[in-house]
Scaffold this active site. Structure first.
Site, mmCIF file in Angstrom:
data_model
loop_
_atom_site.group_PDB
_atom_site.id
_atom_site.type_symbol
_atom_site.label_atom_id
_atom_site.label_comp_id
_atom_site.label_asym_id
_atom_site.label_seq_id
_atom_site.Cartn_x
_atom_site.Cartn_y
_atom_site.Cartn_z
ATOM 1 N N HIS A 269 -39.416 -0.365 -13.357
ATOM 2 C CA HIS A 269 -38.249 -1.193 -13.033
ATOM 3 C C HIS A 269 -38.518 -2.655 -13.419
ATOM 4 C CE1 HIS A 269 -34.842 -2.400 -10.220
ATOM 5 N NE2 HIS A 269 -35.467 -3.559 -10.425
ATOM 6 N N GLU A 270 -39.694 -3.162 -13.030
ATOM 7 C CA GLU A 270 -39.999 -4.575 -13.303
ATOM 8 C C GLU A 270 -40.211 -4.813 -14.800
ATOM 9 O OE1 GLU A 270 -39.326 -6.507 -10.996
ATOM 10 O OE2 GLU A 270 -39.313 -5.004 -9.398
ATOM 11 N N HIS B 176 -37.005 -5.435 -16.470
ATOM 12 C CA HIS B 176 -36.517 -6.813 -16.308
ATOM 13 C C HIS B 176 -37.059 -7.715 -17.416
ATOM 14 C CE1 HIS B 176 -34.227 -7.080 -12.591
ATOM 15 N NE2 HIS B 176 -35.136 -6.379 -11.926
ATOM 16 N N LEU C 8 -33.046 -6.686 -6.355
ATOM 17 C CA LEU C 8 -32.594 -7.932 -5.725
ATOM 18 C C LEU C 8 -31.511 -8.624 -6.550
ATOM 19 C CD1 LEU C 8 -35.998 -9.324 -4.409
ATOM 20 C CD2 LEU C 8 -34.193 -8.182 -3.098
ATOM 21 N N GLN D 156 -35.900 -13.122 -12.878
ATOM 22 C CA GLN D 156 -35.057 -13.148 -11.679
ATOM 23 C C GLN D 156 -35.120 -14.489 -10.961
ATOM 24 O OE1 GLN D 156 -36.729 -9.218 -10.163
ATOM 25 N NE2 GLN D 156 -34.590 -9.009 -9.524
HETATM 26 NI NI NI Z 1 -34.903 -5.526 -10.065
#
Ligand code: NI
Length: 188
Positions: free
Chosen positions: A145-146, A149, A104, A54
């Site tokens: 969730h992470e 990613h 985000l 991210q």
């Molecule tokens: Ni996220």
């Protein structure tokens, strides 16, 4: 410490698999700066987690910190900041929980997605020490969730019911039952 720009969905880097951090990189100023900047950026953006891709770093690491903030005012648990380097899940509960999440990289959106109710994750911390974390509830959700990613998967990939994709303020008004939301439109 520097607040970095958070990539939004659509940037190709968010869809790439990350590579593991090598042991030779452990003591590098580069890695330490990245971790410090990620924590700073997560706090600045009122996130509860942030993964390296991210902020344009294709490395297998993420940070999280569970503390109430304007984006997540109703948290039932708290967790001081953690850094997970080369994390992997070693245990998953069979039971799944469908709950709301934000990201985000999808600013202002919420969606309801299923996650394992509890997981166990092993990783290295920022000092290179092996850590093993049993997590459940919201913390387990953040970790899953992470981890997604790090494998190029994003929140909306996990949505089962597209009707649950909505803007955060409308979620707060109509769907957040723990914080004054109502399930029906006001009549006037
Ligand atoms: Ni996220």
């Amino acid at each position: 410490m520097t607040v970095r720009k958070v990539l939004r969905s659509g940037r190709p880097l968010l869809r790439q698999h990350t590579r593991p951090v090598q042991s030779t990189e452990w003591d590098s100023g580069h890695l330490h700066r990245l971790v410090e900047d990620m924590i700073e950026t997560m706090r600045e953006e009122d996130g509860v987690g942030l993964a390296a891709p991210q902020v344009q770093a294709g490395l297998r690491l993420f940070v999280y910190e569970i503390t109430p903030n304007p984006r997540y005012p109703d948290l039932e648990t708290e967790q001081p900041p953690r850094v997970l380097i080369n994390p992997r899940i070693t245990k998953r509960s069979a039971s799944m929980v469908h709950e709301w999440e934000g990201c985000l990289s999808f600013p202002d959106l919420r969606a309801r997605v299923p996650r394992h109710e509890s997981v166990k994750v092993v990783a290295k911390d920022r000092d290179g020490e092996q850590i093993s974390i049993p997590a459940s509830g919201f913390e387990a959700r953040v970790i899953q969730h992470e981890l997604d990613h790090l494998e190029g998967r994003l929140l909306l990939d996990r949505v089962q019911d597209p009707e649950t994709i909505m803007f955060s303020d409308e979620y707060q008004r109509f769907h957040n039952h723990t914080h004054g939301g109502s399930s029906s439109e006001p009549s006037s």
